[in-house]
Design an enzyme around this catalytic site. Sequence first.
Site, PDB file in Angstrom:
ATOM      1  N   GLU A  76     -12.539  -1.056  -2.348  1.00 54.15           N
ATOM      2  CA  GLU A  76     -10.996  -0.495  -2.355  1.00 54.15           C
ATOM      3  C   GLU A  76     -10.413  -0.492  -3.486  1.00 54.15           C
ATOM      4  O   GLU A  76      -9.094  -0.026  -4.447  1.00 54.15           O
ATOM      5  CB  GLU A  76      -9.681  -1.679  -1.706  1.00 54.15           C
ATOM      6  CG  GLU A  76      -9.654  -2.195  -0.570  1.00 54.15           C
ATOM      7  CD  GLU A  76      -9.271  -0.910   0.199  1.00 54.15           C
ATOM      8  OE1 GLU A  76      -8.995   0.024  -0.127  1.00 54.15           O
ATOM      9  OE2 GLU A  76      -9.636  -0.875   1.521  1.00 54.15           O
ATOM     10  N   HIS A  95      -4.675  -7.458  -1.831  1.00 57.93           N
ATOM     11  CA  HIS A  95      -4.594  -6.660  -0.784  1.00 57.93           C
ATOM     12  C   HIS A  95      -5.178  -7.999   0.552  1.00 57.93           C
ATOM     13  O   HIS A  95      -6.048  -8.762  -0.163  1.00 57.93           O
ATOM     14  CB  HIS A  95      -5.530  -5.827  -0.514  1.00 57.93           C
ATOM     15  CG  HIS A  95      -6.129  -5.141   0.576  1.00 57.93           C
ATOM     16  ND1 HIS A  95      -4.881  -5.639   2.094  1.00 57.93           N
ATOM     17  CD2 HIS A  95      -7.147  -4.963   1.726  1.00 57.93           C
ATOM     18  CE1 HIS A  95      -5.914  -4.831   3.097  1.00 57.93           C
ATOM     19  NE2 HIS A  95      -7.097  -4.936   3.111  1.00 57.93           N
TER      20      HIS A  95
END
Length: 219
Positions: A76, A95
């Site tokens: 990510e 996240h």
Amino acid sequence: MLLFELRTEVARYAKKMYDSQLVRASQGNISARDPESGLICIKPSGGDYESLTAEDIVVIDEHGKVVEGKWSPSTETPLHTLILRRRHDIHCVMHTHSFYASAFSVVHKPVPVILAESASCLGREVPVTPYKRSGTEEFAELVAEILGDGAAVIWGNHGAMAVGTNPSHTFSVAHALEDSARIYTIARQLGDPVTLPPEEVQELHAAWLEHYTQKALDH
């Protein structure tokens, strides 16, 4: 070791995410930026939360190029770096895959502001993105656009993301989102939940941000 203290803090908060069930297995990720150098410390791809150390945390530049580290950075990374390039008011991205926030991601419903404590952290209703496969520049653009200047956003059919001035601040935001999602779900079984007035939410959030800003200045 480059940025030892920040890498240690990122590893510590990664473990806190795991211990508090904001993430499971190797899901999720966390990054934090060093305000002075602009370099970013990020969890490695697929890293085991329980055994993470400062040495495992990867140091990258604002475009995702590895500066120091023995592992590959999170998949990510494009999202983390995009958010941090666009948001100069925050220095941490987290996240998560917490249960109740993830449930809201599946029904594509925003999480309303129903608790004073959550209002302080979140500042407004938490929006949901449409589903799009993560790990790409296109996905990063979508999340950044819907997050805007907010504190959190839910990823459709995936999980959630919180941002803040540092890992401690961001950890609080992530928990505020999960608490709100969980309590709202329970409250719906009892009756019709009452949301807080927008002006009250704004005032609580402003006071909370001022508190964190002052703490950062004191350090």
